[in-house]
Design a protein around this motif. Structure first.
Motif, PDB file in Angstrom:
ATOM      1  N   ASN A  67       0.828  -1.195   0.000  1.00 26.29           N
ATOM      2  CA  ASN A  67       0.000   0.000   0.000  1.00 26.29           C
ATOM      3  C   ASN A  67       0.870   1.256   0.000  1.00 26.29           C
ATOM      4  OD1 ASN A  67      -2.469  -1.512   0.246  1.00 26.29           O
ATOM      5  ND2 ASN A  67      -1.902  -1.851   2.403  1.00 26.29           N
ATOM      6  N   ARG A  68       0.391   2.288  -0.695  1.00 21.78           N
ATOM      7  CA  ARG A  68       1.141   3.540  -0.766  1.00 21.78           C
ATOM      8  C   ARG A  68       1.226   4.195   0.591  1.00 21.78           C
ATOM      9  NH1 ARG A  68      -0.419   8.881  -4.463  1.00 21.78           N
ATOM     10  NH2 ARG A  68       0.939  10.340  -3.309  1.00 21.78           N
ATOM     11  N   THR A  69       2.401   4.728   0.905  1.00 23.79           N
ATOM     12  CA  THR A  69       2.605   5.427   2.166  1.00 23.79           C
ATOM     13  C   THR A  69       2.952   6.886   1.885  1.00 23.79           C
ATOM     14  OG1 THR A  69       4.971   4.891   2.213  1.00 23.79           O
ATOM     15  CG2 THR A  69       3.460   3.310   3.240  1.00 23.79           C
ATOM     16  N   ASP A  70       2.949   7.676   2.952  1.00 24.92           N
ATOM     17  CA  ASP A  70       3.320   9.082   2.794  1.00 24.92           C
ATOM     18  C   ASP A  70       4.808   9.199   2.469  1.00 24.92           C
ATOM     19  OD1 ASP A  70       0.754   9.860   3.365  1.00 24.92           O
ATOM     20  OD2 ASP A  70       1.144  10.073   5.523  1.00 24.92           O
ATOM     21  N   GLY A  71       5.128  10.205   1.725  1.00 26.36           N
ATOM     22  CA  GLY A  71       6.530  10.438   1.402  1.00 26.36           C
ATOM     23  C   GLY A  71       6.710  10.729  -0.078  1.00 26.36           C
ATOM     24  N   PRO A  72       7.871  11.274  -0.432  1.00 23.45           N
ATOM     25  CA  PRO A  72       8.131  11.595  -1.851  1.00 23.45           C
ATOM     26  C   PRO A  72       8.312  10.336  -2.680  1.00 23.45           C
ATOM     27  CG  PRO A  72      10.125  11.887  -0.559  1.00 23.45           C
ATOM     28  CD  PRO A  72       9.014  11.589   0.428  1.00 23.45           C
ATOM     29  N   ALA A  73       8.161  10.497  -3.981  1.00 21.14           N
ATOM     30  CA  ALA A  73       8.395   9.378  -4.893  1.00 21.14           C
ATOM     31  C   ALA A  73       9.850   8.919  -4.782  1.00 21.14           C
ATOM     32  CB  ALA A  73       8.077   9.796  -6.318  1.00 21.14           C
ATOM     33  N   VAL A  74      10.059   7.646  -5.056  1.00 22.94           N
ATOM     34  CA  VAL A  74      11.376   7.032  -4.873  1.00 22.94           C
ATOM     35  C   VAL A  74      12.215   7.204  -6.134  1.00 22.94           C
ATOM     36  CG1 VAL A  74      12.606   4.895  -4.367  1.00 22.94           C
ATOM     37  CG2 VAL A  74      10.383   5.343  -3.289  1.00 22.94           C
ATOM     38  N   ASP A  75      13.372   7.847  -5.984  1.00 24.64           N
ATOM     39  CA  ASP A  75      14.300   7.967  -7.110  1.00 24.64           C
ATOM     40  C   ASP A  75      14.843   6.591  -7.474  1.00 24.64           C
ATOM     41  OD1 ASP A  75      13.961  10.680  -7.101  1.00 24.64           O
ATOM     42  OD2 ASP A  75      15.808  11.119  -6.003  1.00 24.64           O
ATOM     43  N   THR A  76      14.840   6.287  -8.777  1.00 22.15           N
ATOM     44  CA  THR A  76      15.333   4.989  -9.248  1.00 22.15           C
ATOM     45  C   THR A  76      16.249   5.211 -10.454  1.00 22.15           C
ATOM     46  OG1 THR A  76      13.182   4.061  -8.584  1.00 22.15           O
ATOM     47  CG2 THR A  76      14.656   2.645  -9.865  1.00 22.15           C
ATOM     48  N   PRO A  77      17.493   5.596 -10.224  1.00 17.34           N
ATOM     49  CA  PRO A  77      18.392   5.853 -11.352  1.00 17.34           C
ATOM     50  C   PRO A  77      18.840   4.565 -12.039  1.00 17.34           C
ATOM     51  CG  PRO A  77      19.577   6.060  -9.280  1.00 17.34           C
ATOM     52  CD  PRO A  77      18.130   5.864  -8.924  1.00 17.34           C
ATOM     53  N   ILE A  78      19.057   4.664 -13.338  1.00 20.32           N
ATOM     54  CA  ILE A  78      19.634   3.576 -14.128  1.00 20.32           C
ATOM     55  C   ILE A  78      21.039   4.016 -14.529  1.00 20.32           C
ATOM     56  CG2 ILE A  78      19.403   2.110 -16.167  1.00 20.32           C
ATOM     57  CD1 ILE A  78      17.180   1.727 -14.143  1.00 20.32           C
ATOM     58  N   ARG A  79      22.038   3.149 -14.315  1.00 21.38           N
ATOM     59  CA  ARG A  79      23.427   3.520 -14.561  1.00 21.38           C
ATOM     60  C   ARG A  79      24.123   2.503 -15.459  1.00 21.38           C
ATOM     61  NH1 ARG A  79      24.319   4.923  -8.137  1.00 21.38           N
ATOM     62  NH2 ARG A  79      23.204   6.927  -8.173  1.00 21.38           N
ATOM     63  N   ARG A  80      24.896   3.027 -16.383  1.00 25.72           N
ATOM     64  CA  ARG A  80      25.694   2.193 -17.283  1.00 25.72           C
ATOM     65  C   ARG A  80      27.035   2.870 -17.539  1.00 25.72           C
ATOM     66  NH1 ARG A  80      21.998  -0.602 -16.194  1.00 25.72           N
ATOM     67  NH2 ARG A  80      20.722  -1.940 -17.558  1.00 25.72           N
ATOM     68  N   PHE A  81      28.034   2.064 -17.950  1.00 27.56           N
ATOM     69  CA  PHE A  81      29.336   2.604 -18.315  1.00 27.56           C
ATOM     70  C   PHE A  81      29.478   2.657 -19.834  1.00 27.56           C
ATOM     71  CE2 PHE A  81      30.401   1.409 -13.971  1.00 27.56           C
ATOM     72  CZ  PHE A  81      31.269   2.422 -13.579  1.00 27.56           C
TER      73      PHE A  81
END
Length: 313
Positions: A67-81
């Motif tokens: 269930n959704r909770t209070d708080g900001p959206a979660v950053d989900t970075p994608i990283r590559r070399f």
């Protein structure tokens, strides 16, 4: 795409089993018998491409029950070399379902999204921002966007791509994938001292195809001196006659100059008789030499048995 050394006749270009003429939005460029250092206008640099294919997501936080909770959206970075010695970078983004929202009446409306791109030369260095890409579109169909830039110093860079806007609700479509990462180098794509035939292609990603094209093929015939019995002369043209291949091997520019045979050192009369014999018997030679470390003797030994036996008469 390097086709071969020297001059080559190219026909029947295909992607998979489909003729290239069946596709829209494709440009091609052909260079024949040009120095390998000459660059193609369509591909003036080395491009090393990695398929990323990762969806850029930014979801609301959830508890253990989902269930959704209070708080900001979660950053989900994608990283590559990138690859080594990169001078520049290009990324390609894909909105496969478009970018839009529907109001309560089902009407199509403009929707905003934002994507941040950062880079760093090593894991122990702080990130530096490359760009904040902001898009507002009202498109209910697939589209692509790309970003290319020059890195501060040549090397291997870590690239981060991340959505920074709020997650989509039920009436919004903004699914985006980081589709490709390209390492750019300014050097000519083919590093060789001789002449080559090169076929360059640039294709716009459409509904017909997308991603890396790795099944490009063509019918290629080497243009070399070929004996013309009607005129009693040698002329440059595409041929599969073993006798012509024999002469071409003896005089190939792939040989060191000291080993390259002059016309005066070749018994052209015997080769012309052999040419006529092969023509009368319908003998052809279509082997493609791709092995490393081949000697001239190895190449000549691969010619059809009719060659060596005829030449010793």
């Amino acid at each position: 795409v390097r086709i071969s050394g020297g001059t080559v006749q190219i026909e029947g270009v295909r992607i998979g089993d489909t003729p290239i003429t069946e596709y829209d939005e494709i440009e091609t460029e052909l260079q024949t018998a040009r120095p390998a250092s000459d660059v193609l206008d369509l591909s003036p640099m080395q491009i090393f491409e990695e398929g990323v294919g990762a969806e850029l997501v930014r979801d609301w936080p959830l508890d253990d029950a989902g269930n959704r909770t209070d708080g900001p959206a979660v950053d989900t970075p994608i990283r590559r070399f990138t690859g080594d010695d990169a001078a520049g970078v290009r990324i390609v983004l894909n909105w496969s379902g478009g970018l839009f929202q529907n109001n309560r009446d089902g009407e199509l409306k403009t929707l905003y999204t934002a994507i941040r791109v950062r880079q760093r030369p090593s894991l122990d260095v702080e990130w530096e921002e490359v760009a904040l890409l902001e898009y507002s579109e009202k498109k209910d169909y697939q589209f692509f966007r790309e970003l290319a830039w020059t890195v501060p110093a040549r090397g291997r860079w870590q690239i981060e791509v991340m959505r920074t806007d709020n997650p989509a609700d039920d009436r919004e479509m903004k699914t985006c994938r980081w589709e490709l990462l390209q390492t750019l180098r300014p050097e000519a794509p083919v590093a060789w001292g001789g002449t080559v035939t090169k076929l360059g292609m640039r294709a716009r990603a459409t509904a017909q195809f997308s991603g890396q094209i790795d099944r490009l093929s063509a019918l290629c015939s080497r243009i070399i001196p070929d004996y013309d019995a009607a005129t009693g002369t040698w002329m440059e043209r595409a041929t599969s006659n073993p006798a012509s291949a024999f002469r071409a091997a003896l005089q190939s520019e792939a040989l060191p100059e000291r080993l390259r045979a002059a016309d005066s050192a070749i018994n052209l009369g015997r080769i012309e008789h052999w040419h006529a014999f092969c023509t009368s018997k319908g003998l052809t030679f279509n082997h493609v030499f791709e092995e490393d470390g081949l000697s001239l003797g190895d190449v000549l030994a691969d010619l059809p048995p009719a060659g060596p036996s005829f030449m010793t008469r």
